[in-house]
Motif scaffolding. Structure first.
Motif, PDB file in Angstrom:
ATOM      1  N   GLN A 365       9.601 -23.178 -37.862  1.00 46.35           N
ATOM      2  CA  GLN A 365      10.143 -23.825 -39.073  1.00 46.35           C
ATOM      3  C   GLN A 365      11.590 -24.253 -38.863  1.00 46.35           C
ATOM      4  OE1 GLN A 365       9.616 -21.076 -42.329  1.00 46.35           O
ATOM      5  NE2 GLN A 365       7.379 -21.111 -42.185  1.00 46.35           N
ATOM      6  N   ILE A 366      12.387 -23.362 -38.246  1.00 43.64           N
ATOM      7  CA  ILE A 366      13.800 -23.685 -38.014  1.00 43.64           C
ATOM      8  C   ILE A 366      13.931 -24.834 -37.012  1.00 43.64           C
ATOM      9  CG2 ILE A 366      15.975 -22.814 -37.083  1.00 43.64           C
ATOM     10  CD1 ILE A 366      15.244 -20.066 -38.218  1.00 43.64           C
ATOM     11  N   LEU A 367      13.163 -24.771 -35.921  1.00 45.36           N
ATOM     12  CA  LEU A 367      13.203 -25.846 -34.913  1.00 45.36           C
ATOM     13  C   LEU A 367      12.895 -27.204 -35.540  1.00 45.36           C
ATOM     14  CD1 LEU A 367      11.559 -24.619 -31.578  1.00 45.36           C
ATOM     15  CD2 LEU A 367      13.610 -26.028 -31.768  1.00 45.36           C
ATOM     16  N   ASP A 368      11.817 -27.260 -36.317  1.00 46.40           N
ATOM     17  CA  ASP A 368      11.402 -28.528 -36.938  1.00 46.40           C
ATOM     18  C   ASP A 368      12.463 -29.037 -37.907  1.00 46.40           C
ATOM     19  OD1 ASP A 368       9.015 -28.530 -35.553  1.00 46.40           O
ATOM     20  OD2 ASP A 368       7.844 -27.643 -37.185  1.00 46.40           O
ATOM     21  N   CYS A 385      17.062 -13.795 -27.499  1.00 47.49           N
ATOM     22  CA  CYS A 385      17.266 -12.605 -26.648  1.00 47.49           C
ATOM     23  C   CYS A 385      15.932 -11.864 -26.547  1.00 47.49           C
ATOM     24  CB  CYS A 385      18.384 -11.714 -27.177  1.00 47.49           C
ATOM     25  SG  CYS A 385      18.196 -11.169 -28.885  1.00 47.49           S
ATOM     26  N   SER A 386      14.881 -12.646 -26.302  1.00 46.96           N
ATOM     27  CA  SER A 386      13.515 -12.117 -26.191  1.00 46.96           C
ATOM     28  C   SER A 386      12.967 -12.375 -24.796  1.00 46.96           C
ATOM     29  CB  SER A 386      12.617 -12.805 -27.227  1.00 46.96           C
ATOM     30  OG  SER A 386      11.243 -12.530 -26.969  1.00 46.96           O
ATOM     31  N   ILE A 387      11.961 -11.575 -24.401  1.00 50.46           N
ATOM     32  CA  ILE A 387      11.252 -11.841 -23.146  1.00 50.46           C
ATOM     33  C   ILE A 387       9.760 -12.066 -23.407  1.00 50.46           C
ATOM     34  CG2 ILE A 387      12.910 -10.652 -21.662  1.00 50.46           C
ATOM     35  CD1 ILE A 387      11.033  -8.228 -21.629  1.00 50.46           C
ATOM     36  N   LEU A 388       9.404 -12.325 -24.676  1.00 53.87           N
ATOM     37  CA  LEU A 388       8.000 -12.555 -25.020  1.00 53.87           C
ATOM     38  C   LEU A 388       7.671 -14.048 -24.952  1.00 53.87           C
ATOM     39  CD1 LEU A 388       7.500 -10.089 -28.021  1.00 53.87           C
ATOM     40  CD2 LEU A 388       7.144  -9.694 -25.578  1.00 53.87           C
ATOM     41  N   PRO A 389       6.584 -14.417 -24.291  1.00 52.10           N
ATOM     42  CA  PRO A 389       6.261 -15.837 -24.092  1.00 52.10           C
ATOM     43  C   PRO A 389       6.057 -16.604 -25.394  1.00 52.10           C
ATOM     44  CG  PRO A 389       4.404 -14.422 -23.466  1.00 52.10           C
ATOM     45  CD  PRO A 389       5.579 -13.529 -23.658  1.00 52.10           C
ATOM     46  N   GLU A 390       5.514 -15.950 -26.433  1.00 50.82           N
ATOM     47  CA  GLU A 390       5.250 -16.642 -27.698  1.00 50.82           C
ATOM     48  C   GLU A 390       6.526 -17.194 -28.317  1.00 50.82           C
ATOM     49  OE1 GLU A 390       4.328 -13.501 -26.786  1.00 50.82           O
ATOM     50  OE2 GLU A 390       2.855 -12.732 -28.222  1.00 50.82           O
ATOM     51  N   GLU A 391       7.620 -16.476 -28.112  1.00 47.97           N
ATOM     52  CA  GLU A 391       8.891 -16.879 -28.718  1.00 47.97           C
ATOM     53  C   GLU A 391       9.665 -17.849 -27.830  1.00 47.97           C
ATOM     54  OE1 GLU A 391      10.791 -13.428 -31.065  1.00 47.97           O
ATOM     55  OE2 GLU A 391      10.053 -12.501 -29.223  1.00 47.97           O
ATOM     56  N   ASN A 392       9.250 -17.956 -26.586  1.00 42.65           N
ATOM     57  CA  ASN A 392      10.043 -18.684 -25.606  1.00 42.65           C
ATOM     58  C   ASN A 392       9.316 -19.916 -25.052  1.00 42.65           C
ATOM     59  OD1 ASN A 392      11.983 -16.794 -26.150  1.00 42.65           O
ATOM     60  ND2 ASN A 392      11.529 -15.526 -24.377  1.00 42.65           N
ATOM     61  N   HIS A 393       8.754 -19.802 -23.855  1.00 38.75           N
ATOM     62  CA  HIS A 393       8.189 -21.017 -23.251  1.00 38.75           C
ATOM     63  C   HIS A 393       6.991 -21.554 -24.035  1.00 38.75           C
ATOM     64  CE1 HIS A 393       4.603 -19.286 -21.267  1.00 38.75           C
ATOM     65  NE2 HIS A 393       5.349 -18.240 -20.953  1.00 38.75           N
ATOM     66  N   GLN A 394       6.212 -20.673 -24.682  1.00 36.23           N
ATOM     67  CA  GLN A 394       5.088 -21.166 -25.489  1.00 36.23           C
ATOM     68  C   GLN A 394       5.581 -21.887 -26.737  1.00 36.23           C
ATOM     69  OE1 GLN A 394       2.293 -17.950 -26.258  1.00 36.23           O
ATOM     70  NE2 GLN A 394       1.991 -17.537 -24.080  1.00 36.23           N
ATOM     71  N   GLN A 395       6.626 -21.360 -27.344  1.00 36.17           N
ATOM     72  CA  GLN A 395       7.219 -22.007 -28.516  1.00 36.17           C
ATOM     73  C   GLN A 395       7.746 -23.400 -28.164  1.00 36.17           C
ATOM     74  OE1 GLN A 395       7.548 -22.464 -31.911  1.00 36.17           O
ATOM     75  NE2 GLN A 395       8.335 -20.367 -32.178  1.00 36.17           N
ATOM     76  N   SER A 397       6.928 -25.280 -25.485  1.00 35.16           N
ATOM     77  CA  SER A 397       5.811 -26.155 -25.092  1.00 35.16           C
ATOM     78  C   SER A 397       5.143 -26.770 -26.315  1.00 35.16           C
ATOM     79  CB  SER A 397       4.774 -25.368 -24.281  1.00 35.16           C
ATOM     80  OG  SER A 397       5.297 -24.979 -23.035  1.00 35.16           O
ATOM     81  N   HIS A 398       4.937 -25.941 -27.327  1.00 38.72           N
ATOM     82  CA  HIS A 398       4.328 -26.430 -28.577  1.00 38.72           C
ATOM     83  C   HIS A 398       5.231 -27.458 -29.244  1.00 38.72           C
ATOM     84  CE1 HIS A 398       3.429 -26.401 -32.920  1.00 38.72           C
ATOM     85  NE2 HIS A 398       2.177 -26.288 -32.507  1.00 38.72           N
ATOM     86  N   PHE A 399       6.520 -27.188 -29.289  1.00 43.26           N
ATOM     87  CA  PHE A 399       7.464 -28.118 -29.926  1.00 43.26           C
ATOM     88  C   PHE A 399       7.499 -29.454 -29.187  1.00 43.26           C
ATOM     89  CE2 PHE A 399      11.786 -29.874 -30.422  1.00 43.26           C
ATOM     90  CZ  PHE A 399      11.809 -30.010 -31.815  1.00 43.26           C
ATOM     91  N   LEU A 400       7.527 -29.402 -27.869  1.00 44.08           N
ATOM     92  CA  LEU A 400       7.577 -30.645 -27.082  1.00 44.08           C
ATOM     93  C   LEU A 400       6.311 -31.478 -27.277  1.00 44.08           C
ATOM     94  CD1 LEU A 400       9.126 -29.227 -23.773  1.00 44.08           C
ATOM     95  CD2 LEU A 400      10.227 -30.835 -25.365  1.00 44.08           C
ATOM     96  N   ALA A 406      11.283 -35.620 -28.611  1.00 45.41           N
ATOM     97  CA  ALA A 406      11.894 -34.478 -27.909  1.00 45.41           C
ATOM     98  C   ALA A 406      11.398 -34.403 -26.478  1.00 45.41           C
ATOM     99  CB  ALA A 406      11.558 -33.178 -28.635  1.00 45.41           C
ATOM    100  N   GLN A 407      12.310 -34.116 -25.570  1.00 41.07           N
ATOM    101  CA  GLN A 407      11.915 -33.876 -24.189  1.00 41.07           C
ATOM    102  C   GLN A 407      12.810 -32.802 -23.575  1.00 41.07           C
ATOM    103  OE1 GLN A 407      12.889 -38.051 -23.020  1.00 41.07           O
ATOM    104  NE2 GLN A 407      13.960 -37.077 -21.303  1.00 41.07           N
ATOM    105  N   LEU A 408      12.273 -32.118 -22.570  1.00 41.99           N
ATOM    106  CA  LEU A 408      13.047 -31.097 -21.884  1.00 41.99           C
ATOM    107  C   LEU A 408      14.022 -31.763 -20.932  1.00 41.99           C
ATOM    108  CD1 LEU A 408      13.128 -27.912 -21.456  1.00 41.99           C
ATOM    109  CD2 LEU A 408      11.771 -28.361 -19.407  1.00 41.99           C
TER     110      LEU A 408
END
Length: 445
Positions: A365-368, A385-395, A397-400, A406-408
């Motif tokens: 929600q915040i990203l959008d 400050c997380s190491i969980l994939p859901e909060e990081n690279h998966q989040q 990837s979904h946003f992109l 948006a692009q990396l």
């Protein structure tokens, strides 16, 4: 006068550091309070040595809770209830001292038993004494933990998640999560040069290391009271982990820009942005919590910086945004804090498995919402400050995949194609666990 002295002596007699530690553990583990909330209150009137001991014992129990609970279940016939529940925490504290600390066996047993008097649980003294003596007699501390999860010091849900994501790296992650975190300083280069501050520390015989990745970072090799370090009141430095120090560097602030630090409390990254680029047009520090926002103000004042603090919800821009788009945004998103467990071991017991999906949805929600406040051609740095994939690279990837403009930033592609961004693991180059992804917004056509 004699009556007062008698009361004072009685109070001193009843005071017991083990009892205070048990109270803090009870507040964290039974009442869900954070160590930041209840530990300082317990330390308030203590001598420095006792303050340090209290924190070491509380954090030690939190780091090793699964094995302490396993031992407790072996030696306690049935769980204690109501006002006697706190005695379970007293016993685990005794286990920790006997198994992991340098406290003498005699002191560990006698003082832990004495804690029952301070806690008004005198009826449990015999039970506590018997359990601790059985623990010693049967040499339980030297028995192997029954499984990997209990040995890891992690709750089951978190161990399983990390096991699934980091099969080969898991032993290192677990080991580093159990270690005490070092103290990182960030020199305020608008007040003093890094070289001069290093000399000021060395003049006080304070051992230090530097890091190639951190132009203004200093790593202290021994623990200390940071408020007693040279230049604390003058704002010569901040305490900030090496991983968190990368945020301002990765953001790459430029002169004349209008920048947003989103979810900014306590303001460490806000101040670093200003130190890295003192010629900004403006810097807004957004924080939803009024009390936490005061910490931003305190840091700005001590370090002699200026930024505009806004109290507002990052997911609801209509309540605070003036429609002037930002050149750059740092989004330090609310997260599980699983990357800073070595620094805050209470996190693993306060955070629950069910919290993760809620946090992931909030991050989305915040990203959008915040993406709309970024100029075309602008940069957003996403951090947790997380190491969980859901909060990081998966989040990310979904946003992109769901955000057409948006692009990396390809120069920032540290992971594989399927794992965008940079994941720092706990202990990597002595840093906390952190995640960063730098996103670029397409220029207007």
């Amino acid at each position: 006068m004699n009556h007062k002295n008698s009361k004072s002596r009685k109070k001193q007699h009843l005071f017991n550091l083990r009892a205070e530690a048990a109270k803090v553990l009870f507040q964290i583990l039974e009442e869900g309070k954070s160590a930041r909330e209840c530990l300082p209150a317990a330390q308030e009137n203590l001598k420095d040595q006792d303050k340090a001991w209290l924190q070491e014992m509380v954090y030690g129990v939190l780091r090793n809770l699964p094995i302490l609970q396993f031992w407790l279940r072996q030696l306690l016939d049935k769980p204690l209830k109501n006002r006697f529940k706190i005695v379970e925490h007293v016993i685990m504290l005794g286990f920790y001292q006997l198994a992991f600390s340098r406290v003498s066996q005699h002191a560990a047993v006698s003082e832990t038993v004495a804690a029952c008097q301070s806690l008004n649980t005198m009826a449990m003294k015999g039970l506590v004494n018997a359990i601790l003596r059985t623990f010693l007699r049967e040499d339980i501390a030297n028995q192997s933990p029954p499984n990997e999860q209990i040995a890891s010091g992690l709750p089951k849900w978190l161990f399983k998640k990390l096991q699934s994501e980091y099969q080969t790296a898991l032993p290192d992650i677990v080991q580093n999560m159990q270690l005490k975190a070092p103290i990182w300083l960030r020199v305020n280069t608008l007040q003093i040069s890094v070289e001069k501050y290093q000399k000021a520390l060395q003049a006080e015989n304070i051992e230090l290391q530097t890091s190639d990745q951190h132009s203004s970072g200093i790593l202290l090799t021994k623990g200390c009271d940071v408020t007693s370090l040279p230049g604390f009141q003058e704002g010569w430095f901040s305490v900030q982990d090496g991983a968190a120090q990368l945020a301002a560097t990765y953001l790459q602030p430029q002169a004349g820009e209008h920048i947003l630090d989103c979810c900014a409390a306590p303001g460490g990254k806000t101040c670093h942005i200003l130190e890295l680029q003192p010629q900004l047009n403006s810097l807004y520090a957004l924080e939803v919590d009024k009390i936490r926002a005061k910490r931003i103000e305190e840091n700005l004042v001590r370090l002699q910086h200026k930024a505009k603090i806004i109290i507002g919800d990052a997911s609801d821009t209509s309540s605070w945004w003036d429609n002037q788009q930002f050149d750059r945004i740092l989004l330090d998103a609310p997260c599980s804090a699983t990357g800073i467990i070595r620094r805050h071991p209470d996190v693993k017991w306060l955070r629950k498995a069910a919290d993760i999906n809620v946090l992931v949805e909030l991050q989305k929600q915040i990203l959008d919402a915040i993406w709309l406040t970024l100029k075309p051609g602008g940069t957003l740095l996403y951090a947790t400050c997380s190491i969980l994939p859901e909060e990081n690279h998966q989040q990310i990837s979904h946003f992109l995949s769901s955000t057409h403009d948006a692009q990396l930033d390809e120069s920032f592609h540290h992971g594989s194609v399927n794992k965008p961004g940079r994941q720092i693991l706990p202990g990597e180059q002595q840093m906390d666990g952190f995640y960063y992804a730098r996103l670029l917004k397409s220029a207007a056509k």
